[in-house]
Design an enzyme around this catalytic site. Structure first.
Site, short mmCIF file in Angstrom:
data_model
loop_
_atom_site.label_atom_id
_atom_site.label_comp_id
_atom_site.label_asym_id
_atom_site.label_seq_id
_atom_site.Cartn_x
_atom_site.Cartn_y
_atom_site.Cartn_z
N GLN A 175 21.07 11.79 -24.67
CA GLN A 175 21.72 12.16 -23.60
C GLN A 175 22.64 12.56 -23.28
O GLN A 175 23.51 13.75 -22.63
CB GLN A 175 21.26 10.99 -22.21
CG GLN A 175 19.79 10.52 -22.76
CD GLN A 175 20.08 9.35 -21.19
OE1 GLN A 175 19.16 8.25 -21.81
NE2 GLN A 175 19.17 9.49 -20.65
N HIS A 217 16.12 5.81 -28.88
CA HIS A 217 16.22 5.89 -27.20
C HIS A 217 15.21 6.74 -27.19
O HIS A 217 15.58 8.34 -27.00
CB HIS A 217 17.96 5.26 -26.90
CG HIS A 217 17.42 5.14 -25.63
ND1 HIS A 217 18.66 4.52 -25.66
CD2 HIS A 217 16.75 6.32 -25.16
CE1 HIS A 217 18.37 4.39 -23.53
NE2 HIS A 217 17.57 5.87 -23.59
N ASN A 272 14.08 0.83 -27.93
CA ASN A 272 15.18 1.41 -26.81
C ASN A 272 13.54 0.93 -25.82
O ASN A 272 12.29 2.74 -25.85
CB ASN A 272 15.50 2.74 -26.32
CG ASN A 272 15.90 2.01 -25.07
OD1 ASN A 272 16.21 1.97 -24.51
ND2 ASN A 272 15.36 3.24 -23.89
N GLU A 273 12.80 0.19 -24.49
CA GLU A 273 12.20 -0.05 -23.69
C GLU A 273 10.89 0.59 -24.62
O GLU A 273 9.52 1.50 -24.19
CB GLU A 273 12.11 1.03 -23.03
CG GLU A 273 13.60 1.25 -22.00
CD GLU A 273 13.68 0.94 -19.97
OE1 GLU A 273 13.81 2.36 -20.59
OE2 GLU A 273 14.65 1.03 -19.42
#
Ligand code: BGC
Length: 425
Positions: A15, A109, A153-154
């Site tokens: 990102q 991620h 992540n998540e």
């Protein structure tokens, strides 16, 4: 380091870094029939500007930075590790330490190396072993500079995406009937045509009409692969250095039930959180990622109340959600919790300030009641690439003019920094 309460901010490699060319996301962003509003390109050039960004974070008083190491950079081809990328992350970690900023590192991620997806991605059981091998390499090389590691992540995102997609399908069916009744032009054929083209392009690119990227609809099997990947990576990390603190992060809504919605709400919570408990209860911590609440009635999730403030993601502005989630996770899991993400995509920074103040008041109450909360890491340090939504969403404590890559810290950055002393005295 052990006893410091972390006050910091988070980012994810894809990102912010730019030019993540060996990743699945890069390939998908540049498809002819891409689902992305725009490609990530240089992102906010964090790969080259990380020192400036860590300086801004540290000068504002924050004491921790969570970022992710990009698997596609470390292992751009299967089994071939890239020394330059490893050195880059070594430099980033060393710079954090130089600035007394405690790094929290995420190993995965959302984005993956493209080769992994070509091999079947997150629906291929062997992915757990590939991920463990990559994790081992990172910790062998960089372990002495690490302390907190979030493996994945998540981990529950694939399950959440499957649930959302199910809901959309139902709505679309209702919509279709409605449109026919009022004589509006609803053209399922065109949609099917686009899906066909995407599938054809995927077949060429990934060898699969429906590639299993991490952000795909995942059922029980995909979920089991992710849990396995976490466990195997953790075992490898602990073999190298048992002192490292390892956990996974989960995306957790504050699920509230009203008027007969209790049963559905329980089911939803079990899917989102409960079924992970047996797999993570021996972990050193859990990463809590919370953005809002979801209120459930007997028919399912209710629309956001009419008088609510809406974020750019159409989430309800509801900073109280974090405290509720922390209390519930503490009760059911009981291991130390680290808030690894919490934030809002919004233009008006005064609302972000309010959000931070209210969320952290909740964290303080939890600590006063004896809950083990290791820190609060806000999403995000920088305005960045919000996946398929591109650069339109502004979650950052720092704005970026992407033409010049100039950073403009928002008042909220300093406000967050002031909590470092409050929580550590
Ligand atoms: C993800 C971030 C994302 C953020 C805001 C989280 O689910 O971990 O990558 O940018 O939410 O939508």
């Amino acid at each position: 380091m052990e006893n410091k309460f972390l006050v910091g901010a988070s980012t994810a490699a894809h990102q912010v870094e730019g030019n993540n060319i060996h990743s699945d996301f890069w390939a998908m962003e540049n498809m002819e029939f891409s689902n992305f509003d725009e490609p990530s390109l240089d992102a906010v050039d964090h790969y080259n500007r990380y020192k400036e960004d860590i300086d801004l974070l540290s000068n504002a008083g924050l004491n921790s930075y969570r970022f992710s190491i990009e698997w596609a950079r470390i292992e751009p081809e299967q089994g071939k590790f890239n020394a330059e990328a490893i050195n880059h992350y070594r430099d980033v970690l060393a710079y954090c330490h130089e600035k007394n900023v405690i790094p929290v590192v995420t190993l995965h991620h959302f984005s993956s190396p493209k080769w992994l997806i070509d091999l079947g991605g997150w629906k291929n059981p062997a992915t757990a072993d590939y991920f463990a091998a990559y994790s081992r390499k990172v910790v062998q090389e960089l372990g002495t500079l690490l302390h907190y590691i979030c493996t994945i992540n998540e981990a529950n995102m694939g399950i959440q995406i499957a649930a959302i997609s199910e809901r959309f399908k139902k709505q679309a069916m209702q919509q279709q009937t409605k449109n026919i009744q009022v004589g509006l032009n609803f053209d399922p054929e065109k949609m099917i045509e686009k899906m066909k083209k995407v599938a054809e392009e995927n077949q060429v690119l990934f060898n699969n009409p429906k590639p299993a990227i991490f952000l795909s609809e995942l059922g029980a099997e995909g979920d089991a692969i992710i849990i396995e990947a976490h466990k195997k990576a953790k075992a490898e990390i602990k073999k190298i250095n048992p002192e490292l603190k390892v956990g996974m992060t989960l995306s957790l809504h504050d699920i509230q039930a009203i008027n007969g919605g209790e049963e559905l709400a329980d089911k939803e919570w079990k899917e989102e959180f409960g079924h992970y408990i047996e797999h993570i209860q021996e972990d050193d911590f859990i990463g809590i990622q919370n953005y809002t609440r979801s209120v459930i009635g007997p028919e399912g999730i209710l629309p956001v109340p009419e008088d609510a403030i809406l974020t750019q993601m159409s989430h309800e502005f509801y900073p109280q959600a974090l405290e509720n989630v922390l209390r519930r996770v503490h009760k059911e899991l009981g291991i130390p919790m680290l808030v690894t993400e919490n934030g809002i995509g919004i233009d008006d920074d005064r609302l972000r300030v309010r959000f931070i103040n209210e969320a952290l008041e909740g964290v303080q109450r939890c600590i006063d009641d004896g809950l083990s909360v290791l820190g609060y890491l806000h999403w995000s340090l920088l305005d960045n690439f919000e996946w398929q939504k591109g650069y339109s969403k502004t979650f950052g404590l720092i704005a970026v003019d992407r033409k010049t890559q100039t950073r403009y810290p928002k008042p909220s950055l300093k406000v967050l920094g002031q909590f470092t002393d409050k929580f550590n005295n």
